[in-house]
Write a protein that holds these residues in place. Sequence first.
Motif, short mmCIF file in Angstrom:
data_model
loop_
_atom_site.label_atom_id
_atom_site.label_comp_id
_atom_site.label_asym_id
_atom_site.label_seq_id
_atom_site.Cartn_x
_atom_site.Cartn_y
_atom_site.Cartn_z
N GLU A 116 -9.76 5.52 -2.36
CA GLU A 116 -10.04 4.16 -2.34
C GLU A 116 -10.78 3.57 -3.27
O GLU A 116 -10.80 3.06 -4.31
CB GLU A 116 -9.21 3.15 -1.54
CG GLU A 116 -8.38 3.55 -1.22
CD GLU A 116 -8.07 2.42 -0.03
OE1 GLU A 116 -6.80 1.67 0.34
OE2 GLU A 116 -8.72 2.59 1.19
N ARG A 117 -12.92 4.68 -3.06
CA ARG A 117 -13.32 4.02 -3.77
C ARG A 117 -13.43 4.25 -5.28
O ARG A 117 -14.64 4.39 -5.97
CB ARG A 117 -14.83 4.58 -3.09
CG ARG A 117 -14.99 3.97 -1.57
CD ARG A 117 -16.31 4.33 -1.06
NE ARG A 117 -16.38 5.95 -0.71
CZ ARG A 117 -15.74 6.28 0.24
NH1 ARG A 117 -15.83 5.32 1.06
NH2 ARG A 117 -16.26 7.15 0.81
N GLU A 129 -11.43 1.82 -7.46
CA GLU A 129 -12.74 0.82 -7.61
C GLU A 129 -13.49 0.87 -8.32
O GLU A 129 -13.85 0.43 -9.26
CB GLU A 129 -13.08 0.32 -5.89
CG GLU A 129 -12.62 -0.51 -4.75
CD GLU A 129 -11.85 -1.46 -5.04
OE1 GLU A 129 -13.27 -2.43 -5.30
OE2 GLU A 129 -11.13 -1.86 -5.75
N GLN A 185 0.78 -1.73 -0.70
CA GLN A 185 -0.52 0.13 0.02
C GLN A 185 0.52 1.42 -0.04
O GLN A 185 0.26 1.90 -0.59
CB GLN A 185 -0.90 -0.06 0.70
CG GLN A 185 -0.24 0.33 2.64
CD GLN A 185 -0.63 -0.23 4.13
OE1 GLN A 185 -2.29 0.72 3.89
NE2 GLN A 185 -0.74 -0.12 4.90
N ARG A 188 -17.27 -5.81 2.90
CA ARG A 188 -15.23 -5.32 2.00
C ARG A 188 -14.93 -4.57 2.86
O ARG A 188 -15.33 -4.06 4.16
CB ARG A 188 -15.75 -4.95 0.47
CG ARG A 188 -16.59 -3.16 1.16
CD ARG A 188 -16.72 -1.98 -0.37
NE ARG A 188 -16.64 -0.87 0.17
CZ ARG A 188 -17.05 0.05 -0.99
NH1 ARG A 188 -17.42 -0.52 -1.98
NH2 ARG A 188 -17.56 1.01 -0.92
N ARG A 189 -13.32 -4.20 2.71
CA ARG A 189 -12.97 -3.32 3.12
C ARG A 189 -13.32 -2.15 3.55
O ARG A 189 -14.04 -1.92 2.56
CB ARG A 189 -11.55 -3.13 2.71
CG ARG A 189 -10.53 -4.28 2.85
CD ARG A 189 -9.82 -4.20 2.76
NE ARG A 189 -8.87 -4.07 0.98
CZ ARG A 189 -8.51 -2.24 0.66
NH1 ARG A 189 -8.44 -1.93 1.77
NH2 ARG A 189 -8.64 -1.67 -0.51
N ASP A 190 -13.03 -1.04 4.75
CA ASP A 190 -13.27 -0.07 4.63
C ASP A 190 -12.58 0.67 3.96
O ASP A 190 -11.61 1.34 4.35
CB ASP A 190 -13.29 0.60 6.16
CG ASP A 190 -13.53 1.88 6.90
OD1 ASP A 190 -14.08 2.63 5.73
OD2 ASP A 190 -13.65 2.13 7.89
N LEU A 191 -12.65 1.44 2.81
CA LEU A 191 -12.08 1.92 1.73
C LEU A 191 -12.38 3.94 1.96
O LEU A 191 -13.24 3.92 2.50
CB LEU A 191 -12.59 1.76 0.85
CG LEU A 191 -12.59 0.35 0.12
CD1 LEU A 191 -13.21 0.14 -1.56
CD2 LEU A 191 -11.27 -0.56 0.28
N THR A 192 -10.91 4.21 1.19
CA THR A 192 -11.32 5.77 2.28
C THR A 192 -11.63 6.42 0.49
O THR A 192 -12.31 5.34 -0.37
CB THR A 192 -9.51 6.36 2.21
OG1 THR A 192 -8.52 5.93 0.15
CG2 THR A 192 -9.02 5.60 2.52
N ARG A 240 -6.29 5.29 5.67
CA ARG A 240 -6.00 4.03 5.33
C ARG A 240 -5.42 3.31 6.58
O ARG A 240 -5.89 2.65 6.97
CB ARG A 240 -4.82 3.61 4.84
CG ARG A 240 -5.34 4.29 2.67
CD ARG A 240 -4.30 3.49 1.68
NE ARG A 240 -4.46 3.81 0.83
CZ ARG A 240 -4.42 3.75 -0.92
NH1 ARG A 240 -3.20 2.75 -0.62
NH2 ARG A 240 -4.63 4.50 -1.78
#
Length: 327
Positions: free
Chosen positions: A278-279, A282, A76, A271-275, A163
Amino acid sequence: MTSTRRGTASAQLGQKAKDCGICTKIVTARDKALKCEICEQWYHTSCEKIEDDEYEFILKDSKKDCPRLHWYCTKQCNQVASKFLNGMTEIQRQVDNLTEHVALVERKITDVREGKFTQKMIDSVKEITKEEVHVQPSEEKLEELMGILDSRGKEHITELEERMKRKHNLMLFHLPESKNKDREARLREEKEQINELLTEVKVDHKPLELRRIGKFTEAAKPEEQKHRPVRLTFSSETMRDEVLRAYHRARKEEPANDQTDAKLCMTLALRRDLTPQERKEEDRLFEELKAKRQQSEQSGDENAHWIRRNGRVVNIGRYPRQGEGDR
């Protein structure tokens, strides 16, 4: 022996083992591993595909009073650090160019002040006048570039901080909200549903905290009711990853013959907790994946199999070798 820029890891790890950020297995003082300077997570060199000679070189440098090598994990941090350092290098190049240009102008001015006024010097004075006009805009541009770099650097740091804040979290979607007006009763019901999900995917980990995200708005019709996502916080990143992997494994399993009700893991999304960044990435990957699949379908490529892997859209389809189709 593990290593960081600050020397061996024996003193840092002591008797307390850490988990590798990739394989999640324990990293001990006997293993060859590196600690990322940004996220401070340990990684086995074998998981990061670092050769032994490279590892020994980093280990040797880390024992110096002022180590020159920096190491960031590929999971990351490396991409963010590279962007920041490349930006700094570009700014330094522009500063050097500007400094050289100003020095040239100053030398020409000094020659003119010494009184050597030939026709060539008169022409030089005219050229100097033109160049001096352009010096100030260059300085203004430099200030603008420094401001942009500073802003981007802060954005990268903020992104890393976000993150780190979210690295123990998972987001659970489509979990029905209880109609119970008592807050504690609602919380108990939601905990029971989540525990049922974790039991179904065969993990023993329980979240330290769960919280609905957003403000509840009651729909006019029950079938139109939207359920707020639930943020699950676990005690470690390793636990979070194990729960997520177990969830995906459970979704791939075939239902038992006597199982009539749909599995909970098939109705809920995890799913992961995205910033926000990051979203956004995605969404971009999803659109790219959809476009690639449509292109393959339109072109008649039946062997294509587009998937997302390690932040990229790749084709893992198997194609016959040249000449095999004629056999």
